[in-house]
Enzyme design. Structure first.
Site, PDB file in Angstrom:
ATOM      1  N   ASP A   1      24.339  17.745  15.314  1.00 23.49           N
ATOM      2  CA  ASP A   1      23.631  18.952  14.727  1.00 23.49           C
ATOM      3  C   ASP A   1      22.655  19.480  15.729  1.00 23.49           C
ATOM      4  OD1 ASP A   1      25.216  18.490  12.343  1.00 23.49           O
ATOM      5  OD2 ASP A   1      23.561  18.003  11.300  1.00 23.49           O
ATOM      6  N   ILE A   2      22.332  20.651  15.939  1.00 23.10           N
ATOM      7  CA  ILE A   2      21.436  21.464  16.854  1.00 23.10           C
ATOM      8  C   ILE A   2      20.106  21.083  16.074  1.00 23.10           C
ATOM      9  CG2 ILE A   2      20.525  23.539  17.554  1.00 23.10           C
ATOM     10  CD1 ILE A   2      23.238  24.543  17.998  1.00 23.10           C
TER      11      ILE A   2
ATOM     12  N   GLU B   1       8.032  32.839 -19.619  1.00 23.98           N
ATOM     13  CA  GLU B   1       8.810  32.566 -18.492  1.00 23.98           C
ATOM     14  C   GLU B   1      10.109  33.454 -18.852  1.00 23.98           C
ATOM     15  OE1 GLU B   1       9.632  28.670 -17.514  1.00 23.98           O
ATOM     16  OE2 GLU B   1      10.947  29.145 -15.917  1.00 23.98           O
TER      17      GLU B   1
ATOM     18  N   HIS C   1       7.142  14.834 -16.134  1.00 25.73           N
ATOM     19  CA  HIS C   1       8.697  14.036 -15.787  1.00 25.73           C
ATOM     20  C   HIS C   1       8.442  12.449 -15.432  1.00 25.73           C
ATOM     21  CE1 HIS C   1      10.889  17.683 -14.645  1.00 25.73           C
ATOM     22  NE2 HIS C   1       9.628  18.200 -14.444  1.00 25.73           N
TER      23      HIS C   1
ATOM     24  N   GLU D   1      10.779  10.361 -15.498  1.00 24.08           N
ATOM     25  CA  GLU D   1      11.910   9.849 -14.759  1.00 24.08           C
ATOM     26  C   GLU D   1      11.545   9.379 -13.477  1.00 24.08           C
ATOM     27  OE1 GLU D   1      11.800  12.947 -15.879  1.00 24.08           O
ATOM     28  OE2 GLU D   1      12.677  14.426 -14.380  1.00 24.08           O
TER      29      GLU D   1
ATOM     30  N   LYS E   1      23.049   7.516   3.412  1.00 31.64           N
ATOM     31  CA  LYS E   1      21.954   6.977   4.379  1.00 31.64           C
ATOM     32  C   LYS E   1      20.823   6.649   3.630  1.00 31.64           C
ATOM     33  CE  LYS E   1      22.086  10.128   7.633  1.00 31.64           C
ATOM     34  NZ  LYS E   1      20.867  11.349   7.568  1.00 31.64           N
TER      35      LYS E   1
ATOM     36  N   MET F   1      10.633  19.963 -23.480  1.00 32.65           N
ATOM     37  CA  MET F   1       9.247  19.857 -24.386  1.00 32.65           C
ATOM     38  C   MET F   1       9.096  21.427 -24.729  1.00 32.65           C
ATOM     39  SD  MET F   1       5.311  19.440 -23.933  1.00 32.65           S
ATOM     40  CE  MET F   1       4.815  21.280 -24.083  1.00 32.65           C
ATOM     41  N   GLN F   2       9.186  22.281 -23.761  1.00 30.72           N
ATOM     42  CA  GLN F   2       8.725  23.610 -24.043  1.00 30.72           C
ATOM     43  C   GLN F   2       9.869  24.369 -25.218  1.00 30.72           C
ATOM     44  OE1 GLN F   2       8.548  25.597 -20.317  1.00 30.72           O
ATOM     45  NE2 GLN F   2       6.592  24.364 -19.895  1.00 30.72           N
TER      46      GLN F   2
ATOM     47  N   LYS G   1      37.199  -3.290  17.922  1.00 35.52           N
ATOM     48  CA  LYS G   1      37.464  -2.040  18.688  1.00 35.52           C
ATOM     49  C   LYS G   1      36.308  -1.168  18.667  1.00 35.52           C
ATOM     50  CE  LYS G   1      41.102   1.708  18.501  1.00 35.52           C
ATOM     51  NZ  LYS G   1      42.174   1.994  17.759  1.00 35.52           N
TER      52      LYS G   1
ATOM     53  N   CYS H   1       9.733  18.253 -19.921  1.00 34.02           N
ATOM     54  CA  CYS H   1       9.118  19.431 -19.158  1.00 34.02           C
ATOM     55  C   CYS H   1       9.447  20.542 -19.875  1.00 34.02           C
ATOM     56  CB  CYS H   1       9.476  19.606 -17.679  1.00 34.02           C
ATOM     57  SG  CYS H   1       8.018  20.373 -16.847  1.00 34.02           S
TER      58      CYS H   1
ATOM     59  N   SER I   1      26.279  12.821   3.229  1.00 35.70           N
ATOM     60  CA  SER I   1      26.699  12.156   1.884  1.00 35.70           C
ATOM     61  C   SER I   1      27.368  11.106   2.048  1.00 35.70           C
ATOM     62  CB  SER I   1      27.614  13.249   1.155  1.00 35.70           C
ATOM     63  OG  SER I   1      27.179  14.516   1.118  1.00 35.70           O
TER      64      SER I   1
HETATM   65  N1  GLN Z   1      10.049  26.261 -16.249  1.00 38.95           N
HETATM   66  C1  GLN Z   1       9.011  25.449 -16.862  1.00 38.95           C
HETATM   67  C2  GLN Z   1       7.696  25.546 -16.288  1.00 38.95           C
HETATM   68  O1  GLN Z   1       7.758  25.975 -15.013  1.00 38.95           O
HETATM   69  C3  GLN Z   1       9.477  24.065 -16.822  1.00 38.95           C
HETATM   70  C4  GLN Z   1       9.554  23.375 -15.477  1.00 38.95           C
HETATM   71  C5  GLN Z   1      10.313  22.238 -15.533  1.00 38.95           C
HETATM   72  O2  GLN Z   1      10.885  21.803 -16.484  1.00 38.95           O
HETATM   73  N2  GLN Z   1      10.244  21.451 -14.459  1.00 38.95           N
HETATM   74  O3  GLN Z   1       6.865  25.323 -16.744  1.00 38.95           O
END
Ligand code: GLN
Length: 556
Positions: free
Chosen positions: A151-152, A407, A520, A522, A17, A386-387, A227, A383, A14
């Site tokens: 780290d190994i 879900e 997504h 972003e 890098k 939206m659902q 140093k 995502c 952290s």
């Molecule tokens: N859980 C939801 C799906 O699988 C939304 C997934 C998400 O937000 N990336 O469709």
């Protein structure tokens, strides 16, 4: 001829890098070089797709649908080369590939060993990541080795890097080691011992670093640098100080001013034009001199770790920069949100419900979407966001009180969100899909294109076609779309290939800015132009702020 810079880390994790590697890449790119970055992760998971965001932070998705380490997000935000599946691999992938070859008999009966079989495989992957032998081959590939020296787990990666460098010769590879120089308050001193030890560890396995990036909470003075140089056998000008900064965009200039890119180009015998960091300077200036500010409620579940929403935070800030505004993001834990306390959202300029998996906190997100809709607060659902907006509209505008996603409630009478094969085969009854036990690779992943309906907000933002990246399993159920449309939901984009719902929104007569996207966005935002969807969202938030004429409040 592609040259390689291996970036390793020492003392603790952290330290940044990923940012250091991306910054070096950015400065080299500004010198006119074609650069890429490759991240090697020393864990056994095949990819981070199945790892908890609590543990591992965000899963970054590439255009070609790879679920990768969040450092690839930094890479794409810092340089112009787009990341692909081959830019990130794990020990798990290496072993999987070696074992498949062994089963196929590719090793002709030899004993399969870490050296040379695993280390050779790693070298092949690194070369593939750099595009060797293809038209996409780069001038410089910066290879970030995950984990900490000692780290190994990371040993085979370091051994592979050492072998590659040996084969390529000293002018074709360089080693940069990121280390930690702690400030001991009681002694009033910066301590160099951990750095001496971590470089010893590296030299034990045959790697002499060319450069040390010394992370500290302050600049490392010359005396300590001398140093460190003496004890680590690194030239004094190669001992570079990397102090804490308030914005990551200052790092390229910090490294450049201490001569890092010059040193790397000398070592690799690369003749280039001088570095040009003007656009980074402009960016830092924008970040430091906002003309206004706004605060956004992010209603999610992984609220205690902002790394879970890394790209999203960045995208919001990028869009803020486009409007000369500082964006304050406040995490609201959706598990604690209910009708009784949702009016806490009234003090925000906008509400955002990010992506997520699993039932926990979902009802709170639905409450947030409803509040934003009813109170005309700009709402962006990404995502899962939206659902939940779709479920909310179904429940409260379409009269489907028990609407849900399968879900969260597999037995819901109104599965407005469900797995494709649950609703495609549907004739009154929901068919349960056997998800099996393999959670990897069952998602809609990567870039896909959709047609955008004219006259909608989405069209104003994107034009006729939107291409964005996906990472989800569930979809808006086609059988409910007509009913949702009648209730006032606009389906403003549909995927070209499978005709799946991609964007939903409310008409502007009803709500100033209410958008849910199945993808997504972003992942494609950069600090240079922002991203059209986020730019529009932030604009709406600022307009909401102006119309509400609320006093400005600073949120930490
Ligand atoms: N859980 C939801 C799906 O699988 C939304 C997934 C998400 O937000 N990336 O469709």
């Amino acid at each position: 001829m592609t040259k390689f810079v291996f970036v390793t880390g020492g003392v603790v994790s952290s330290l940044g890098k990923g940012i250091a590697s991306a910054s070096l890449a950015a400065v080299l790119e500004s010198r006119g070089l074609k650069v890429t970055l490759i991240k090697l992760d020393p864990y056994l998971n095949v990819d981070p797709g199945t790892m908890s965001p609590f543990q591992h932070g965000e899963v970054f998705v590439t255009d070609d649908g790879a679920e990768t380490d969040l450092d690839l997000g930094h890479y794409e935000r810092f340089i112009t080369t787009r990341m692909k599946r081959s830019n990130n691999f794990t020990t798990g992938q290496i072993y999987k590939s070696v074992l498949e070859k062994e089963r196929r008999g590719d090793y002709l009966g030899k004993t399969v060993q870490v050296i040379p079989h695993v280390t050779n495989e790693i070298q092949e992957y690194v070369k593939r990541g750099a595009g060797l032998g293809s038209p996409e081959a780069v001038d410089v590939a910066i290879v970030e080795v995950g984990g900490t020296v000692g780290d190994i787990e990371s040993l085979p990666f370091l051994e592979a890097a050492r072998q590659m460098s040996l084969k390529m010769g000293p002018t074709n590879s360089a080693f940069v080691h990121l280390t930690y120089v702690p400030w001991i308050a009681a002694a009033g001193e910066l301590k160099t011992k951990p750095t001496q030890h971590t470089v010893q560890k590296l030299r034990e396995i045959g790697i002499q670093p060319d450069v040390l990036l010394c992370r500290a909470d302050r600049a490392v003075p010359d005396e300590e640098r001398e140093k460190i140089s003496l004890f680590t056998n690194v030239q004094l000008h190669g001992v570079i100080s990397m102090w804490d900064v308030d914005t990551i965009y200052k790092v390229p200039r910090m490294l450049h001013e201490q001569g890092l890119d010059e040193m790397i180009c000398m070592k690799l015998q690369l003749l280039t034009k001088p570095a040009d960091l003007k656009r980074w300077d402009r960016l830092v200036h924008e970040v430091e001199h906002p003309a206004q500010q706004l605060s956004i409620a992010m209603c999610g579940k992984y609220t205690d770790l902002s790394d879970s929403y890394k790209s999203l935070n960045e995208a919001l800030r990028h869009a803020g920069i486009q409007h000369h505004a500082r964006v304050h993001i406040e995490y609201v834990d959706s598990e604690t949100l209910s009708d009784a306390n949702v009016d806490q959202l009234s003090r925000f300029d906008a509400v955002l419900v990010p992506g997520g998996f699993g039932k926990r906190g979902v009802e709170g997100k639905i409450v947030a979407a409803r509040y934003a809709r009813e109170h005309k607060i700009p709402y962006l659902g990404i995502c899962l966001g939206m659902q939940v907006a779709t479920i909310e509209v179904a429940r409260h505008l379409a009269g489907l009180a028990e609407a849900n996603s399968t879900e969260f409630d597999p037995a819901t009478p109104h599965p407005v969100i469900a797995l494709i094969d649950e609703w495609q085969d549907r004739d009154g009854s929901i068919q349960k899909r056997d998800q099996g036990s393999d959670l990897g690779g069952t998602m809609r992943l990567g870039a896909q294109s959709s047609d955008v309906q004219r006259g909608t907000l989405a069209h104003q933002i994107y034009g006729d076609v939107v291409t964005e990246r996906h990472r989800h399993r569930y979809e808006a159920n086609e059988h409910y779309l007509e009913r949702l449309r009648q209730a006032g939901l606009v389906i403003s984009a549909i995927t070209q290939r499978d005709k799946l719902t991609e964007i939903v929104e409310l008409p502007r007569e009803v709500h100033p800015w209410f958008v849910g996207v199945q993808f997504h966005p972003e992942f494609k935002s950069t600090p240079w132009d922002g991203h059209p969807l986020f730019n529009s969202f932030i604009k709406a938030a600022l307009e909401h702020q102006a119309s509400a004429q609320k006093p400005l409040k600073a949120v930490a």
